[in-house]
Design an enzyme around this catalytic site. Sequence first.
Site, short mmCIF file in Angstrom:
data_model
loop_
_atom_site.label_atom_id
_atom_site.label_comp_id
_atom_site.label_asym_id
_atom_site.label_seq_id
_atom_site.Cartn_x
_atom_site.Cartn_y
_atom_site.Cartn_z
N HIS A 272 0.82 -1.58 0.15
CA HIS A 272 0.25 -0.36 0.11
C HIS A 272 0.64 1.50 0.10
O HIS A 272 0.47 2.38 -0.34
CB HIS A 272 -0.98 -0.23 1.51
CG HIS A 272 -1.97 0.80 1.36
ND1 HIS A 272 -2.08 1.56 0.26
CD2 HIS A 272 -2.91 1.43 2.63
CE1 HIS A 272 -3.04 3.08 0.54
NE2 HIS A 272 -3.46 2.69 1.40
N CYS A 273 2.25 1.43 -0.15
CA CYS A 273 3.31 2.46 0.44
C CYS A 273 4.15 2.40 -0.87
O CYS A 273 3.74 3.43 -1.52
CB CYS A 273 4.01 1.69 1.23
SG CYS A 273 3.18 2.05 2.89
N ILE A 274 4.83 2.08 -1.37
CA ILE A 274 5.91 1.99 -2.05
C ILE A 274 5.66 2.36 -3.58
O ILE A 274 5.25 3.38 -4.53
CB ILE A 274 7.12 1.03 -2.18
CG1 ILE A 274 7.72 1.12 -0.57
CG2 ILE A 274 8.23 1.88 -2.88
CD1 ILE A 274 8.26 2.06 -0.17
N ILE A 276 2.64 3.94 -4.41
CA ILE A 276 1.89 4.48 -4.11
C ILE A 276 2.68 5.78 -3.68
O ILE A 276 1.61 6.86 -4.69
CB ILE A 276 0.71 4.23 -3.22
CG1 ILE A 276 -0.42 3.32 -4.27
CG2 ILE A 276 -0.37 5.35 -3.10
CD1 ILE A 276 -1.29 2.48 -3.24
N ASP A 277 2.72 6.03 -2.78
CA ASP A 277 2.60 6.90 -1.81
C ASP A 277 3.49 8.32 -3.25
O ASP A 277 4.06 9.22 -3.07
CB ASP A 277 3.59 7.01 -1.15
CG ASP A 277 3.13 5.88 0.41
OD1 ASP A 277 1.73 6.06 0.01
OD2 ASP A 277 3.58 5.64 1.06
#
Length: 435
Positions: A272-274, A276-277
Amino acid sequence: MLPSHPLLTKIQNRTARVVVIGAGYVGLPLLVELARAGYSATGYDKDPEKVSLLNKGQSYIGDIPTEVLAPLVESGHLRASSDPDVLRAADAVIVCVPTPLNKTKEPDMRFIVSAAGEIAKAQHKDMLVVLESTTYPGTTREVLIPKLTSGFELGKDIFIAFSPERVDPGNVKWGIKNTPKVIGGATPACSEIALALYGSIIDTVVPVSSTDAAEMVKLLENTFRAVNIGLVNEIALMSRKLGIDVWEVIDAAASKPFGFMKFQPGPGLGGHCIPIDPLYLSWRMRTLKYEARFIELADAINSNMPREVVVLVQEALNKRRKAANGSRVLVVGVAYKRDVSDFRESPAFDVISGLEHLGAHVDYLDPHVPELQEGELTLKSVPLDVAYGEYDAVVIVTDHRAIDYTRLLREAKLVVDTRDALRHIEGDRAKVVRL
Ligand SMILES: NC(=O)c1ccc[n+]([C@@H]2O[C@H](COP(=O)([O-])OP(=O)(O)OC[C@H]3O[C@@H](n4cnc5c(N)ncnc54)[C@H](O)[C@@H]3O)[C@@H](O)[C@H]2O)c1
């Protein structure tokens, strides 16, 4: 600065009631830490299943064992609710809702906006509100603060801060308590109250000067990873063309004790992080007519990796006079990283659909993900004792520790290993193709 503020006193004597909005991968570990410290911690989540499990003391997050959760629920320190009314009694509200991208890869702010609306309805004097969800710089100032300051004075009777989450699922060394926490308040008084709350549950707090700076810290951290993974993925593609073993090169480079940090290539980014962010930052920069080139390039390289894996499988089959069309392929590991059950944004989806597009019949094996569902794709994992030899190719996408790699290498006809999982396994290397 605020020696006798009632909110500080409640934090100091642990009578502050804390509500965490979003009891997911980030919110649940935080709730546990708050409850452990003696606070009354309530998880407010729209998902009735999570609420029901939590209230029974049953964990649904791999890193939080039920044995840790259950006593906190039994002692009354931790509970959950789907009723936004719980916000009315809160002294502090911490927002841990998702921040995904929409179909055009732009920030989807629905969850933050809806959480802010619910807080505004329940808001009262002397309340701390902290946003933890990863987002673009300016969100707290532009989205949260305007919603929460009508009739309330910022830094006097409402306190707002941003503190980026640093949860690393599956990491047994670094958890919430011993991972330093960055905090930026909207005013010095906001910082002070937020630092007091987090300082009471986390070993090290790191103040920064503003909510914008705190938002940017998270994006630097995750962009740093995305760009370095993009770089090492491109080094892998270049090494392949040059006939060089990239894994050997990386290991040798990592012997340098300074100025080098080891990153490993793989089938693409997930979680959910790398993936997307960094796109939250590049989107923000586009609104300022600035092109975030490193981010765009890393995204292009990393997003293309599943396609490279599909080509690798196709070429390897071709060398064995076998068409991908009609072949049977087993994908091993669909979670986005080792030993976790989270398959959000996993590159396995694109690997599976790419192979199916070529006409291959694809099964998957993942002891952590018994069922895989995304869009129209619904698959069930084959059992751990699957006969690898029944497949024309086995593709290792995630290197879970529960897999018996010795048996896999012994039985499989052909292995495409995107993680170098078989590096230390003895057997017939001629049937192994690495990234
Ligand atoms: N998962 C990670 O490893 C990780 C690490 C660092 C940062 N983050 C960031 O933390 C944030 C949360 O991520 P997550 O992985 O915990 O998400 P998650 O999907 O696991 O949990 C979010 C929860 O919020 C609930 N929710 C959504 N809107 C709500 C609302 N208005 N009211 C009440 N509940 C609501 C959902 O039902 C869900 O249970 C994201 O911004 C993410 O980028 C995640």
